[in-house]
Motif scaffolding. Sequence first.
Motif, PDB file in Angstrom:
ATOM      1  N   LYS A   1       0.853  -1.330  -0.195  1.00 53.01           N
ATOM      2  CA  LYS A   1       0.335   0.180   0.319  1.00 53.01           C
ATOM      3  C   LYS A   1       1.485   1.178  -0.094  1.00 53.01           C
ATOM      4  CE  LYS A   1      -3.683   2.199   2.481  1.00 53.01           C
ATOM      5  NZ  LYS A   1      -4.258   2.219   3.849  1.00 53.01           N
ATOM      6  N   GLU A   2       1.975   1.020   0.984  1.00 52.81           N
ATOM      7  CA  GLU A   2       2.721   2.554   1.618  1.00 52.81           C
ATOM      8  C   GLU A   2       3.466   2.956  -0.221  1.00 52.81           C
ATOM      9  OE1 GLU A   2       3.025   4.828   3.345  1.00 52.81           O
ATOM     10  OE2 GLU A   2       0.834   3.542   4.075  1.00 52.81           O
ATOM     11  N   LYS A   3       4.053   1.649  -0.913  1.00 48.90           N
ATOM     12  CA  LYS A   3       4.924   2.043  -1.816  1.00 48.90           C
ATOM     13  C   LYS A   3       4.396   2.257  -3.307  1.00 48.90           C
ATOM     14  CE  LYS A   3       7.798  -1.116  -5.414  1.00 48.90           C
ATOM     15  NZ  LYS A   3       8.391  -2.604  -4.834  1.00 48.90           N
TER      16      LYS A   3
ATOM     17  N   ILE B   1       5.517   9.726  -6.895  1.00 53.05           N
ATOM     18  CA  ILE B   1       5.899   9.874  -8.671  1.00 53.05           C
ATOM     19  C   ILE B   1       5.805  10.387  -9.220  1.00 53.05           C
ATOM     20  CG2 ILE B   1       8.240   9.091  -9.930  1.00 53.05           C
ATOM     21  CD1 ILE B   1       8.777   7.072  -7.083  1.00 53.05           C
ATOM     22  N   SER B   2       4.491   9.465  -9.764  1.00 44.10           N
ATOM     23  CA  SER B   2       3.651  10.225 -10.928  1.00 44.10           C
ATOM     24  C   SER B   2       3.766  11.602 -11.834  1.00 44.10           C
ATOM     25  CB  SER B   2       2.576   9.318 -11.368  1.00 44.10           C
ATOM     26  OG  SER B   2       3.521   7.570 -11.183  1.00 44.10           O
ATOM     27  N   GLU B   3       3.366  12.050 -10.139  1.00 44.79           N
ATOM     28  CA  GLU B   3       2.323  13.294 -10.162  1.00 44.79           C
ATOM     29  C   GLU B   3       3.434  14.224 -10.426  1.00 44.79           C
ATOM     30  OE1 GLU B   3       0.066  14.132  -6.566  1.00 44.79           O
ATOM     31  OE2 GLU B   3      -1.624  12.233  -6.736  1.00 44.79           O
ATOM     32  N   ILE B   4       4.454  14.029  -9.607  1.00 47.27           N
ATOM     33  CA  ILE B   4       5.747  15.059  -9.312  1.00 47.27           C
ATOM     34  C   ILE B   4       6.349  15.050 -10.478  1.00 47.27           C
ATOM     35  CG2 ILE B   4       7.906  15.504  -8.939  1.00 47.27           C
ATOM     36  CD1 ILE B   4       7.357  13.676  -6.309  1.00 47.27           C
TER      37      ILE B   4
ATOM     38  N   ILE C   1       2.457  23.773  -0.504  1.00 50.40           N
ATOM     39  CA  ILE C   1       1.869  22.617  -0.298  1.00 50.40           C
ATOM     40  C   ILE C   1       1.557  21.426   0.142  1.00 50.40           C
ATOM     41  CG2 ILE C   1      -0.996  22.265   0.412  1.00 50.40           C
ATOM     42  CD1 ILE C   1      -0.156  24.892   1.295  1.00 50.40           C
ATOM     43  N   GLU C   2       2.648  21.113  -1.188  1.00 48.86           N
ATOM     44  CA  GLU C   2       2.491  19.642  -1.378  1.00 48.86           C
ATOM     45  C   GLU C   2       3.769  18.754  -0.728  1.00 48.86           C
ATOM     46  OE1 GLU C   2       1.713  18.598  -5.850  1.00 48.86           O
ATOM     47  OE2 GLU C   2      -0.651  18.565  -5.333  1.00 48.86           O
ATOM     48  N   ASN C   3       4.741  19.714  -0.969  1.00 46.35           N
ATOM     49  CA  ASN C   3       5.562  19.601  -0.251  1.00 46.35           C
ATOM     50  C   ASN C   3       5.960  19.091   1.382  1.00 46.35           C
ATOM     51  OD1 ASN C   3       8.983  19.121  -0.428  1.00 46.35           O
ATOM     52  ND2 ASN C   3       8.557  20.999   1.386  1.00 46.35           N
ATOM     53  N   ASN C   4       4.929  20.310   2.073  1.00 46.56           N
ATOM     54  CA  ASN C   4       4.832  19.037   3.463  1.00 46.56           C
ATOM     55  C   ASN C   4       4.334  18.255   3.264  1.00 46.56           C
ATOM     56  OD1 ASN C   4       5.188  21.836   4.026  1.00 46.56           O
ATOM     57  ND2 ASN C   4       3.097  22.936   4.299  1.00 46.56           N
ATOM     58  N   GLU C   5       3.492  17.584   2.179  1.00 41.77           N
ATOM     59  CA  GLU C   5       2.825  16.271   2.410  1.00 41.77           C
ATOM     60  C   GLU C   5       3.781  15.325   1.312  1.00 41.77           C
ATOM     61  OE1 GLU C   5       0.208  14.923   3.934  1.00 41.77           O
ATOM     62  OE2 GLU C   5      -0.351  17.125   5.026  1.00 41.77           O
ATOM     63  N   MET C   6       4.613  15.649   0.466  1.00 41.79           N
ATOM     64  CA  MET C   6       5.179  14.347   0.468  1.00 41.79           C
ATOM     65  C   MET C   6       6.840  14.438   0.497  1.00 41.79           C
ATOM     66  SD  MET C   6       4.159  15.704  -4.083  1.00 41.79           S
ATOM     67  CE  MET C   6       2.498  15.194  -4.705  1.00 41.79           C
ATOM     68  N   ALA C   7       7.029  15.745   1.182  1.00 44.80           N
ATOM     69  CA  ALA C   7       8.526  15.475   1.829  1.00 44.80           C
ATOM     70  C   ALA C   7       8.653  14.711   2.834  1.00 44.80           C
ATOM     71  CB  ALA C   7       8.787  17.003   1.856  1.00 44.80           C
ATOM     72  N   ARG C   8       7.995  13.962   3.001  1.00 43.28           N
ATOM     73  CA  ARG C   8       7.438  12.940   4.059  1.00 43.28           C
ATOM     74  C   ARG C   8       8.000  11.828   4.110  1.00 43.28           C
ATOM     75  NH1 ARG C   8       1.982  14.384   7.301  1.00 43.28           N
ATOM     76  NH2 ARG C   8       2.342  16.590   7.636  1.00 43.28           N
ATOM     77  N   GLU C   9       9.023  11.161   4.977  1.00 44.51           N
ATOM     78  CA  GLU C   9       9.919  10.069   4.835  1.00 44.51           C
ATOM     79  C   GLU C   9       8.284   9.006   5.079  1.00 44.51           C
ATOM     80  OE1 GLU C   9      13.325   7.587   5.124  1.00 44.51           O
ATOM     81  OE2 GLU C   9      13.670   9.239   5.768  1.00 44.51           O
TER      82      GLU C   9
END
Length: 562
Positions: free
Chosen positions: A184-186, A193-196, A242-250
């Motif tokens: 699920k996480e993968k 990555i596709s959105e980026i 905004i998305e960086n706050n979400e996407m930047a999380r490991e």
Amino acid sequence: MASSTSVPCGPCKRRTANTKADTWCFNCHEGLCSTCSGQHKRFKPTGDHKTIDIKSYNPAMHSIKTECDKHNQQLKLYCPSHLMPCCDECISNYHSKCTEIKSLASVVEKINIEQSKTSVEKDITYILLLLNKMANEKSRNIMKGEQQHKNIKESISKIREEINKHLDHLETKLYKEVDSVWRKEKSNLIGLISEIDEKKKNVKEIQGDLHTVTTQSSKLQSFLGMHQIEQIVHRYRYVVDIENNEMAREVEIKIKQNDEIEDILMELRSLKSFGEVKVVKTKLAMNIKMSVGMEPQVAIQEQSNINTMTMNIETKIKINIGKYINDMICLMDGRLIVVEQGGKVNLLSSDGKPQKQLPIPNGPWSVTQINQDTIAMSYPQEKHIKVFNMENETVAKVITLDKPVLCYGLSCCNDSLAVGIRNREIRIIDLDGNTLKSIHVQSESYLYNLVYCNDRVIFSDYTGKAVYCYEESGKIVWEYKQDLDGPQGLCIDTFGNIIVVDYCSDRIIAISRDRKNSKVVLRKEDGLEDMNFICYKNNESYGFICDNMCVLLAKFNLSYEQ
């Protein structure tokens, strides 16, 4: 029994003449020809010597002395206090305070020799029977020990299997869970990555438009185009921030360990073993009651000091029966009986050499001798006892217990049998199977090894590392637990001392009949290993020891320092 060898005349032999004796002189301890015998009677110092016809002479009689060993004087007096014949000097030196000293002749005159002989013969027969029965009360526990050995390993393996099975189940369950979470996480990460990548493509297109607007348009168009592009970039900048706050999380996948696991691990680390392993063997003891006459001719020999006992291995014989042994006894005639675990009964000669297998029905466990020609054997599975006639080699009788149960250890006394019932009861029965007494005991081992004598039953507890003595009433008389590590086979010597094969420590231990003293008489270093059974021919002071498969049979001798 008369001597079968020719006895020379003593006086003639001293004169270098070789003459056969016609009579035997007990006083001179030598043979006499007819000529010397006549002179012997006419000579005053020897005229009253006791003589017999040489045909009636038995070499064993040579040891009967009519003179005092210490003072070389005739035994003429008798001390009732010490029950012993004496010479004049003995009375002066050692019996001066004794009262009622009698002449030996008067004591002999009153004694009924035939009656005393009958009584002594009865005692001898009784003692031999009991000693041979004791010798046969050997270790059956080896069979149980082997089964327990197997069961312990199987139980440990089963515990491991159950633990491993449950751990495998938990492991599989957790693997499935971690697989599901990671998939699920993968998937989410791949989607991000596709959105980026899509946004990067759009931003590069804007970058291209910016170049075109600034290089290929009028200043007004450039201004307006820049304004429009600036608005678009501003929106992208806002979205990316905004998305960086979400996407930047490991994303990390961790396991939250069950708190009980650590407790279990701590307990496992502190666990020294799955359990305590105990092993099994046995020993016996016995008191012998002698017939008592009006006035004994010979003082009963006092108990030998166990510290003076010495056991020496005379010979070692390789038998290699190849099967586990249930029992081994020494018969009255000196031969041996060895009972295999599968039921075969082997007869060995008095020097330990195999003679034959007796035609006895399979299944016997313990064996005891009832009389010269008859033995009895317990059959646990059939829940009865069979009496076998050694002379005609047939089953003479089947004794059915009035309360059928598994019967193991067997011992005979005065036509009564003591039977070991599992590990809780010793039943005294007559030769018809009727219960005379029932003794309830506490034993950690099956009652494979026991001896019945003088209204008492003595048995060994291999697992409990002890030997017990019970009265017929059920009262415990004594117990012995000192320095035993797994007593198995045992026997009793002439003085009532108990000799035990301590299987677990590869030692042979002698225990005094009062249970206060003990002594190791043989060790593994003496060439004995895995010894399990022992039997003793009391009147001969020798016996046999063998291992649990009778690969090696060792003959030993017992001696005592004076």
